[in-house]
Write a protein that holds these residues in place. Sequence first.
Motif, PDB file in Angstrom:
ATOM      1  N   ILE A 281       0.946  -1.139  -0.125  1.00  0.00           N
ATOM      2  CA  ILE A 281       0.014   0.076   0.041  1.00  0.00           C
ATOM      3  C   ILE A 281       0.967   1.390  -0.105  1.00  0.00           C
ATOM      4  O   ILE A 281       0.676   2.180  -0.859  1.00  0.00           O
ATOM      5  CB  ILE A 281      -0.787   0.062   1.194  1.00  0.00           C
ATOM      6  N   PHE A 282       1.837   1.362   0.834  1.00  0.00           N
ATOM      7  CA  PHE A 282       2.611   2.432   0.919  1.00  0.00           C
ATOM      8  C   PHE A 282       3.902   2.714   0.357  1.00  0.00           C
ATOM      9  O   PHE A 282       4.646   3.422   0.429  1.00  0.00           O
ATOM     10  CB  PHE A 282       2.906   2.551   2.621  1.00  0.00           C
ATOM     11  N   GLU A 283       4.042   1.640  -0.608  1.00  0.00           N
ATOM     12  CA  GLU A 283       5.099   1.591  -1.563  1.00  0.00           C
ATOM     13  C   GLU A 283       4.631   2.061  -2.947  1.00  0.00           C
ATOM     14  O   GLU A 283       5.255   1.920  -3.902  1.00  0.00           O
ATOM     15  CB  GLU A 283       5.859   0.038  -1.674  1.00  0.00           C
ATOM     16  N   ALA A 284       3.265   2.269  -3.001  1.00  0.00           N
ATOM     17  CA  ALA A 284       2.439   2.732  -4.353  1.00  0.00           C
ATOM     18  C   ALA A 284       3.033   4.070  -4.707  1.00  0.00           C
ATOM     19  O   ALA A 284       3.455   4.874  -3.815  1.00  0.00           O
ATOM     20  CB  ALA A 284       1.016   2.858  -4.294  1.00  0.00           C
ATOM     21  N   ILE A 285       3.231   4.199  -6.054  1.00  0.00           N
ATOM     22  CA  ILE A 285       3.548   5.564  -6.796  1.00  0.00           C
ATOM     23  C   ILE A 285       2.450   6.558  -6.748  1.00  0.00           C
ATOM     24  O   ILE A 285       2.728   7.673  -6.754  1.00  0.00           O
ATOM     25  CB  ILE A 285       4.271   5.261  -7.895  1.00  0.00           C
ATOM     26  N   THR A 286       1.186   6.086  -6.915  1.00  0.00           N
ATOM     27  CA  THR A 286       0.075   7.063  -7.147  1.00  0.00           C
ATOM     28  C   THR A 286      -0.960   7.011  -6.119  1.00  0.00           C
ATOM     29  O   THR A 286      -0.880   5.956  -5.529  1.00  0.00           O
ATOM     30  CB  THR A 286      -0.666   6.956  -8.567  1.00  0.00           C
ATOM     31  N   ILE A 287      -1.611   8.082  -5.757  1.00  0.00           N
ATOM     32  CA  ILE A 287      -2.785   7.819  -4.604  1.00  0.00           C
ATOM     33  C   ILE A 287      -3.686   6.908  -5.036  1.00  0.00           C
ATOM     34  O   ILE A 287      -4.556   6.363  -4.232  1.00  0.00           O
ATOM     35  CB  ILE A 287      -3.144   9.231  -4.369  1.00  0.00           C
ATOM     36  N   GLU A 288      -3.950   6.966  -6.366  1.00  0.00           N
ATOM     37  CA  GLU A 288      -5.071   6.013  -6.764  1.00  0.00           C
ATOM     38  C   GLU A 288      -4.567   4.361  -6.610  1.00  0.00           C
ATOM     39  O   GLU A 288      -5.444   3.689  -5.956  1.00  0.00           O
ATOM     40  CB  GLU A 288      -5.375   6.009  -8.455  1.00  0.00           C
ATOM     41  N   ASP A 289      -3.418   4.161  -6.761  1.00  0.00           N
ATOM     42  CA  ASP A 289      -3.026   2.886  -6.423  1.00  0.00           C
ATOM     43  C   ASP A 289      -3.081   2.517  -4.884  1.00  0.00           C
ATOM     44  O   ASP A 289      -3.388   1.574  -4.545  1.00  0.00           O
ATOM     45  CB  ASP A 289      -1.678   2.492  -7.049  1.00  0.00           C
ATOM     46  N   ILE A 290      -2.550   3.516  -4.177  1.00  0.00           N
ATOM     47  CA  ILE A 290      -2.626   3.282  -2.885  1.00  0.00           C
ATOM     48  C   ILE A 290      -4.031   2.964  -2.361  1.00  0.00           C
ATOM     49  O   ILE A 290      -4.254   1.956  -1.576  1.00  0.00           O
ATOM     50  CB  ILE A 290      -2.289   4.736  -1.954  1.00  0.00           C
ATOM     51  N   ILE A 292      -6.381   1.609  -4.091  1.00  0.00           N
ATOM     52  CA  ILE A 292      -6.819   0.207  -4.515  1.00  0.00           C
ATOM     53  C   ILE A 292      -6.213  -1.009  -3.803  1.00  0.00           C
ATOM     54  O   ILE A 292      -6.757  -1.980  -3.479  1.00  0.00           O
ATOM     55  CB  ILE A 292      -6.339   0.033  -6.284  1.00  0.00           C
ATOM     56  N   PHE A 293      -4.955  -0.903  -3.595  1.00  0.00           N
ATOM     57  CA  PHE A 293      -4.303  -1.708  -2.820  1.00  0.00           C
ATOM     58  C   PHE A 293      -4.800  -1.775  -1.540  1.00  0.00           C
ATOM     59  O   PHE A 293      -4.986  -3.096  -0.907  1.00  0.00           O
ATOM     60  CB  PHE A 293      -2.864  -1.397  -2.668  1.00  0.00           C
ATOM     61  N   LYS A 294      -5.069  -1.069  -0.864  1.00  0.00           N
ATOM     62  CA  LYS A 294      -5.862  -0.928   0.397  1.00  0.00           C
ATOM     63  C   LYS A 294      -7.342  -1.550   0.545  1.00  0.00           C
ATOM     64  O   LYS A 294      -7.369  -2.632   1.320  1.00  0.00           O
ATOM     65  CB  LYS A 294      -6.205   0.652   1.033  1.00  0.00           C
ATOM     66  N   ASP A 295      -8.036  -1.278  -0.744  1.00  0.00           N
ATOM     67  CA  ASP A 295      -9.276  -1.979  -0.894  1.00  0.00           C
ATOM     68  C   ASP A 295      -9.267  -3.372  -1.097  1.00  0.00           C
ATOM     69  O   ASP A 295      -9.941  -4.256  -0.570  1.00  0.00           O
ATOM     70  CB  ASP A 295      -9.983  -1.300  -2.061  1.00  0.00           C
ATOM     71  N   GLU A 296      -8.267  -3.751  -1.637  1.00  0.00           N
ATOM     72  CA  GLU A 296      -7.841  -5.373  -1.844  1.00  0.00           C
ATOM     73  C   GLU A 296      -7.524  -5.961  -0.750  1.00  0.00           C
ATOM     74  O   GLU A 296      -7.910  -7.103  -0.499  1.00  0.00           O
ATOM     75  CB  GLU A 296      -6.828  -5.493  -3.043  1.00  0.00           C
ATOM     76  N   LEU A 297      -6.784  -5.494   0.228  1.00  0.00           N
ATOM     77  CA  LEU A 297      -6.515  -5.821   1.578  1.00  0.00           C
ATOM     78  C   LEU A 297      -7.819  -6.183   2.285  1.00  0.00           C
ATOM     79  O   LEU A 297      -7.894  -7.198   2.879  1.00  0.00           O
ATOM     80  CB  LEU A 297      -5.445  -5.079   2.152  1.00  0.00           C
ATOM     81  N   ILE A 298      -8.416  -5.130   2.252  1.00  0.00           N
ATOM     82  CA  ILE A 298      -9.635  -5.319   3.253  1.00  0.00           C
ATOM     83  C   ILE A 298     -10.740  -6.421   2.676  1.00  0.00           C
ATOM     84  O   ILE A 298     -11.293  -6.917   3.479  1.00  0.00           O
ATOM     85  CB  ILE A 298     -10.472  -3.773   3.404  1.00  0.00           C
ATOM     86  N   SER A 299     -10.790  -6.149   1.168  1.00  0.00           N
ATOM     87  CA  SER A 299     -11.653  -7.427   0.510  1.00  0.00           C
ATOM     88  C   SER A 299     -11.324  -8.817   0.936  1.00  0.00           C
ATOM     89  O   SER A 299     -12.040  -9.620   1.086  1.00  0.00           O
ATOM     90  CB  SER A 299     -11.634  -6.906  -0.962  1.00  0.00           C
ATOM     91  N   GLN A 300      -9.831  -8.956   0.796  1.00  0.00           N
ATOM     92  CA  GLN A 300      -9.276 -10.332   1.143  1.00  0.00           C
ATOM     93  C   GLN A 300      -9.159 -10.838   2.482  1.00  0.00           C
ATOM     94  O   GLN A 300      -9.614 -11.889   2.783  1.00  0.00           O
ATOM     95  CB  GLN A 300      -8.127 -10.478   0.473  1.00  0.00           C
TER      96      GLN A 300
END
Length: 388
Positions: A281-290, A292-300
């Motif tokens: 999450i915190f290695e992402a380059i764009t705020i959009e990716d951050i 997205i990665f956070k939502d994926e973690l919560i979903s999983q």
Amino acid sequence: MTHLQFNLDLEVLKESVMNSDIDAVIKSAVVLVLNEVMEKERNDYLRVSPYERSEDRRDYRNGYYERELILNIGRITLKVPRTRNGEFSTSVFEKYARCDQALVISMLEMVINGVSTRKVTQIVEQLCGEAVSKSFVSSLTEKLDPIVKGWANRPLNTRYYPYLFVDAMYIKVREHHKVVSKAVYIATAITEKNTREILGLSVDHEEDYECWSRFLQQLKSRGLQSPQLVISDAHKGLQKAIQREFVGTCWQRCNVHFKRNIFNKLPKKDSTDVRMMVKRIFEAITIEDIRIFKDELISQFGNNSKYEKALAILEDGFEDTIQYMNYPEKIRPHIRSTNSLERLNQEVRRRERVIRIFPNTQSAFRLIGAILMEYQESIYAKRKSLMH
């Protein structure tokens, strides 16, 4: 002109004072180096080397005078160069004596207040070569205290600091015959030219909202304008003080502290995948990716009770921890955490351990202030060398 490069490891030399007799060879080596430094400073001031003729000459050499200097290795005598007009001044005494004098004064005050150990007394005798008396301490503090106080109260309205870092560390101080904990508040900043500067220092009773407000008000009274972003840990009193004193300023929760808080709530076993996804999450380059990665973690993993507390922390502090993404990409690595300030705290702690328990609050302020001044000067010197 020739540049001198050398390092004086005063901590190593101090260790030799504590554990053995001072070797005369070490003293002689330090004397030779510092004398050579002052000679070079005079050459630079005059703009000519010895026996050199030049139209750029500023003044003429006028011999030397002797001056003593107290360092961690003991008392040494130096040959200080002079010029005919008397305007030349060496930086050696200011640069190497200030922090060491602060350390000496703290030790002397311990002896006077009857809280010294046998080793401290021996160190004081080696360092000073003087009988320990209140008048001797006063003569040192009269010279050093105005320098440290002047630095700590200097105006801050000469430039704008868009990024402000604040943190507190705890020290032990003797007060009314008791040993108490006190909070040391330190503020640093990044300027508009992306250079770092230490802004302020305060020693207070504890770390709470009122104390943080006083510290921030002190910075404002010296001319500090509201920064764009304040970076700190998630202390509730500090957050409230920032909101009150810097209306309209954004707050960045320290990225490193935040991840640590999440990891502390994860089970030690069977959490590798979650930890990897948090890091992603915190290695992402764009705020959009951050996001997205956070939502994926919560979903999983959101329905797994083993991760409930950790993911609750992530949800609660997420927005405050990604504020750095709203700023230019080049500055983001430098403003997402308080790591730079943590390193400064470690430098303070390294010297503070020599004292362990400060004899009074002023002694703590004096030594820590002198350390911060020394650290800031090293930043300036490094920056200057890179420019050349």
